[in-house]
Design a protein around this motif. Structure first.
Motif, PDB file in Angstrom:
ATOM      1  N   LYS A  74       0.847  -1.200   0.000  1.00 21.16           N
ATOM      2  CA  LYS A  74       0.000   0.000   0.000  1.00 21.16           C
ATOM      3  C   LYS A  74       0.873   1.237   0.000  1.00 21.16           C
ATOM      4  O   LYS A  74       1.892   1.278   0.683  1.00 21.16           O
ATOM      5  CB  LYS A  74      -0.878  -0.004   1.263  1.00 21.16           C
ATOM      6  CG  LYS A  74      -1.612   1.291   1.587  1.00 21.16           C
ATOM      7  CD  LYS A  74      -2.970   1.330   0.958  1.00 21.16           C
ATOM      8  CE  LYS A  74      -3.878   2.437   1.431  1.00 21.16           C
ATOM      9  NZ  LYS A  74      -3.453   3.769   1.235  1.00 21.16           N
ATOM     10  N   THR A  76       0.468   5.669   0.109  1.00 20.14           N
ATOM     11  CA  THR A  76      -0.390   6.834   0.245  1.00 20.14           C
ATOM     12  C   THR A  76       0.373   7.996  -0.373  1.00 20.14           C
ATOM     13  O   THR A  76       1.534   8.234  -0.037  1.00 20.14           O
ATOM     14  CB  THR A  76      -0.725   7.133   1.713  1.00 20.14           C
ATOM     15  OG1 THR A  76      -1.307   5.965   2.302  1.00 20.14           O
ATOM     16  CG2 THR A  76      -1.696   8.297   1.818  1.00 20.14           C
ATOM     17  N   ARG A 103      -3.419   1.899  -3.394  1.00 19.97           N
ATOM     18  CA  ARG A 103      -2.944   3.270  -3.236  1.00 19.97           C
ATOM     19  C   ARG A 103      -4.102   4.204  -2.915  1.00 19.97           C
ATOM     20  O   ARG A 103      -5.204   4.052  -3.438  1.00 19.97           O
ATOM     21  CB  ARG A 103      -2.275   3.751  -4.523  1.00 19.97           C
ATOM     22  CG  ARG A 103      -1.755   5.181  -4.422  1.00 19.97           C
ATOM     23  CD  ARG A 103      -1.173   5.681  -5.708  1.00 19.97           C
ATOM     24  NE  ARG A 103      -2.241   6.006  -6.645  1.00 19.97           N
ATOM     25  CZ  ARG A 103      -2.033   6.247  -7.935  1.00 19.97           C
ATOM     26  NH1 ARG A 103      -0.825   6.187  -8.442  1.00 19.97           N
ATOM     27  NH2 ARG A 103      -3.049   6.538  -8.712  1.00 19.97           N
ATOM     28  N   SER A 104      -3.816   5.170  -2.069  1.00 16.52           N
ATOM     29  CA  SER A 104      -4.706   6.300  -1.851  1.00 16.52           C
ATOM     30  C   SER A 104      -3.945   7.534  -2.290  1.00 16.52           C
ATOM     31  O   SER A 104      -2.729   7.616  -2.131  1.00 16.52           O
ATOM     32  CB  SER A 104      -5.071   6.448  -0.370  1.00 16.52           C
ATOM     33  OG  SER A 104      -5.766   5.310   0.087  1.00 16.52           O
ATOM     34  N   VAL A 106      -4.472  11.796  -1.963  1.00 21.39           N
ATOM     35  CA  VAL A 106      -5.295  12.856  -1.401  1.00 21.39           C
ATOM     36  C   VAL A 106      -4.593  14.196  -1.519  1.00 21.39           C
ATOM     37  O   VAL A 106      -3.362  14.268  -1.575  1.00 21.39           O
ATOM     38  CB  VAL A 106      -5.640  12.592   0.083  1.00 21.39           C
ATOM     39  CG1 VAL A 106      -6.442  11.318   0.246  1.00 21.39           C
ATOM     40  CG2 VAL A 106      -4.380  12.513   0.927  1.00 21.39           C
TER      41      VAL A 106
END
Length: 126
Positions: A74, A76, A103-104, A106
């Motif tokens: 993962k 970010t 994946r994020s 933001v």
């Protein structure tokens, strides 16, 4: 048992944190920005170049812990401006061509040292 991970192949921590920490099974990295291992900040570079530097740093820290890009579970991605997503994504894709991690991404209000992108990861050591 927790161990910290540090390498000279990535910039040293600029605060009260480690480049990464591991329990021998998982590695959690600190966020990496477009800061070279020599301490040169590339915050004025295009987002693609900032992304590449951040990922080069991230992969150097993971390598020190014994993890490869294919071990990343993962990531970010924090962007100073979400409108930079496409440019970041294009650069990012070249680092995780095979079996990309979850994946994020933001938009953050502000990133350390005025960076345009910061990336952190969790990887497995199994």
């Amino acid at each position: 048992m927790k161990e910290t991970v540090n390498t000279d192949a990535a910039p040293e921590a600029v605060g009260a944190y480690s480049q990464a920490a591991t329990n021998g099974e998982l590695v959690f990295t600190a966020g990496q920005i477009a800061l070279t291992p020599d301490g040169d900040l590339r915050a004025d570079a295009p987002i693609a170049e900032q992304t590449e530097q951040a990922l080069d740093n991230l992969l150097a820290v993971l390598a020190e812990a014994g993890a490869k890009p294919t071990d990343v579970l993962k990531t970010t991605v924090f962007l100073a401006d979400i409108d930079d997503f496409e440019e970041m994504n294009e650069a990012y894709a070249g680092y995780f061509e095979e079996s990309p991690p979850a994946r994020s991404a933001v938009e953050a209000g502000a990133l350390p040292k005025g960076a345009g992108v910061e990336i952190e990861a969790v990887a497995t050591l199994e």
